[in-house]
Design an enzyme around this catalytic site. Structure first.
Site, PDB file in Angstrom:
ATOM      1  N   GLY A 190      17.746  31.080   1.192  1.00 32.08           N
ATOM      2  CA  GLY A 190      18.148  31.989  -0.113  1.00 32.08           C
ATOM      3  C   GLY A 190      17.947  31.194  -0.925  1.00 32.08           C
ATOM      4  O   GLY A 190      18.527  30.164  -1.264  1.00 32.08           O
ATOM      5  N   ARG A 232      12.486  31.675   5.062  1.00 31.16           N
ATOM      6  CA  ARG A 232      13.154  31.552   6.342  1.00 31.16           C
ATOM      7  C   ARG A 232      12.143  31.121   7.479  1.00 31.16           C
ATOM      8  O   ARG A 232      11.305  32.070   7.466  1.00 31.16           O
ATOM      9  CB  ARG A 232      14.460  32.375   6.572  1.00 31.16           C
ATOM     10  N   ASP A 245      23.060  25.977   5.233  1.00 28.69           N
ATOM     11  CA  ASP A 245      23.506  25.395   6.346  1.00 28.69           C
ATOM     12  C   ASP A 245      22.102  25.181   7.292  1.00 28.69           C
ATOM     13  O   ASP A 245      21.752  24.384   8.011  1.00 28.69           O
ATOM     14  CB  ASP A 245      24.323  26.511   7.046  1.00 28.69           C
ATOM     15  N   THR A 266      23.004  26.962  -2.428  1.00 31.65           N
ATOM     16  CA  THR A 266      23.395  28.758  -1.856  1.00 31.65           C
ATOM     17  C   THR A 266      24.432  29.028  -2.794  1.00 31.65           C
ATOM     18  O   THR A 266      25.428  28.136  -3.096  1.00 31.65           O
ATOM     19  CB  THR A 266      23.863  28.405  -0.351  1.00 31.65           C
ATOM     20  N   ASP A 319      26.517  31.092  -1.940  1.00 31.76           N
ATOM     21  CA  ASP A 319      27.983  31.442  -1.056  1.00 31.76           C
ATOM     22  C   ASP A 319      28.876  30.434  -1.066  1.00 31.76           C
ATOM     23  O   ASP A 319      30.186  30.709  -0.929  1.00 31.76           O
ATOM     24  CB  ASP A 319      27.216  31.880   0.298  1.00 31.76           C
ATOM     25  N   ASP A 370      29.216  27.936   0.736  1.00 29.72           N
ATOM     26  CA  ASP A 370      29.903  27.960   1.900  1.00 29.72           C
ATOM     27  C   ASP A 370      29.402  26.653   3.008  1.00 29.72           C
ATOM     28  O   ASP A 370      29.481  26.383   4.012  1.00 29.72           O
ATOM     29  CB  ASP A 370      29.335  29.006   2.995  1.00 29.72           C
ATOM     30  N   ARG A 410      28.856  37.067   3.609  1.00 36.24           N
ATOM     31  CA  ARG A 410      28.829  37.405   4.861  1.00 36.24           C
ATOM     32  C   ARG A 410      30.089  36.871   5.523  1.00 36.24           C
ATOM     33  O   ARG A 410      30.742  37.254   6.240  1.00 36.24           O
ATOM     34  CB  ARG A 410      27.460  37.215   5.590  1.00 36.24           C
TER      35      ARG A 410
END
Length: 322
Positions: A11, A72, A103, A125, A127, A129, A171
């Site tokens: 992303g 991706r 990741d 990213t 997120d 994360d 998510r």
């Protein structure tokens, strides 16, 4: 080392362009050639590679997304795809690689590292994360985007004395919901790591209106459930008729805020230095206002994940109606 490559994968996120710019400028300053690999690992396997000059990264520090495009790739998860990537890099004489992504991008970078390609990863990213860094490229911009949207929605919520349920990205990680919820004073915040219970939400909403509140904001990370599901639950268990806003991909776009520009510039520059020093298989980040360097294996380890104190505060703030 004479020639390095840079790619963005997964992303897109605001801050990727400043990182690309830093890699190119730093490398050229030290006499290296830089090659941009377009469309991530998919483009790598297809040889979609172009030499980058200073003019190619001019006036991109303020632009969201990535000038190298992103994709991706399921094919690159295979041994055959990874070997193809190694062959293409060797064909172009690329001796080191900077990978900017999340990741999945890191896992691809780690495989290239194990196959003898010097590789450094940068956390790109929204997120937030990625283990081994307090902040990822794009996270700060995404939170600001959500905050601005919620502030606007609150004006309407107040005018019509309504409850608004706002669904944000996340998510598996609730950082966007937690940070934006705290920044906007949301009455309820639902995140995957430490979520409130729906009955508690109804009690808080009811108590708030009984105290004279004219509106309420409920922020839901997509990993917990959809905004529509939460709105339906509220409608079925109270006398309120909530409205739903799904912010969606608007959270990914926009000009990167100052922090993401500086973070991308800092990490991109350091990545080139590490490659020149012969270092590989490392993920860069920012911890306690200093650049952190970790092995990819550490980043993938569940033990390296530290619960963000903001996540705990987000739950506490809704319970106490701060």
């Amino acid at each position: 080392m004479k020639r390095i490559g840079v790619l963005t994968s997964g992303g897109d996120s605001p801050g990727m362009n400043p990182a690309i710019r830093a890699v190119v400028k730093k490398a050229i300053y030290h006499g290296l050639e830089v090659y941009g690999i377009y469309r991530g690992y998919e483009g790598l396997m297809e040889g979609d590679i172009k030499k980058l000059e200073l003019k190619d990264v001019g006036s991109i520090i303020h632009r969201g997304g990535t000038i190298l495009y992103s994709a991706r790739s399921e094919r690159f998860k295979t041994e055959e795809g990874q070997q193809k990537g190694v062959e293409v890099l060797k064909e172009h004489g690329i001796e080191g690689l900077v990978v900017i992504g999340g990741d999945g991008s890191y896992r691809g970078a780690n495989q290239l590292h194990k196959k003898g390609i010097p590789t450094i990863g940068l956390p790109g990213t929204i997120d937030n994360d990625i283990n081994g860094t307090e902040y990822t490229l794009g996270f700060s911009t995404a939170v600001n985007t959500v905050m601005e949207a919620v502030d606007k929605i609150r004006d309407t919520a107040t005018s019509h004395e309504r409850i608004f349920v706002i669904e944000v990205m996340g998510r598996d990680a609730g950082d966007i919901a937690a940070w934006s919820g705290l920044a906007t004073g949301a009455e309820s915040i639902f995140i995957p790591e430490n979520s409130s219970e729906k009955p508690e939400m109804i009690n808080r909403l009811t108590a708030g209106f009984q105290r004279g509140k004219k509106h309420s904001i409920v922020i839901v990370a997509e990993g917990v459930g959809s905004g529509e599901e939460f709105a339906k639950y509220i409608a079925e268990n109270s006398n309120y008729e909530p409205r739903v806003t799904v912010l969606g991909y608007v959270q990914r776009g926009g000009s990167p805020v100052a922090y993401d520009r500086i973070l991308g510039t800092t990490l991109g520059s350091r990545a080139v230095e590490l490659l020149m020093e012969g270092i590989s298989g490392k993920a860069l980040g920012m911890e306690k206002s200093e650049i952190s360097i970790h092995d990819f294996d550490y980043v993938f380890s569940p033990e390296s994940k530290v619960t963000d104190p903001i996540v705990k505060l987000a739950k506490l703030s809704t319970e106490l109606s701060i």
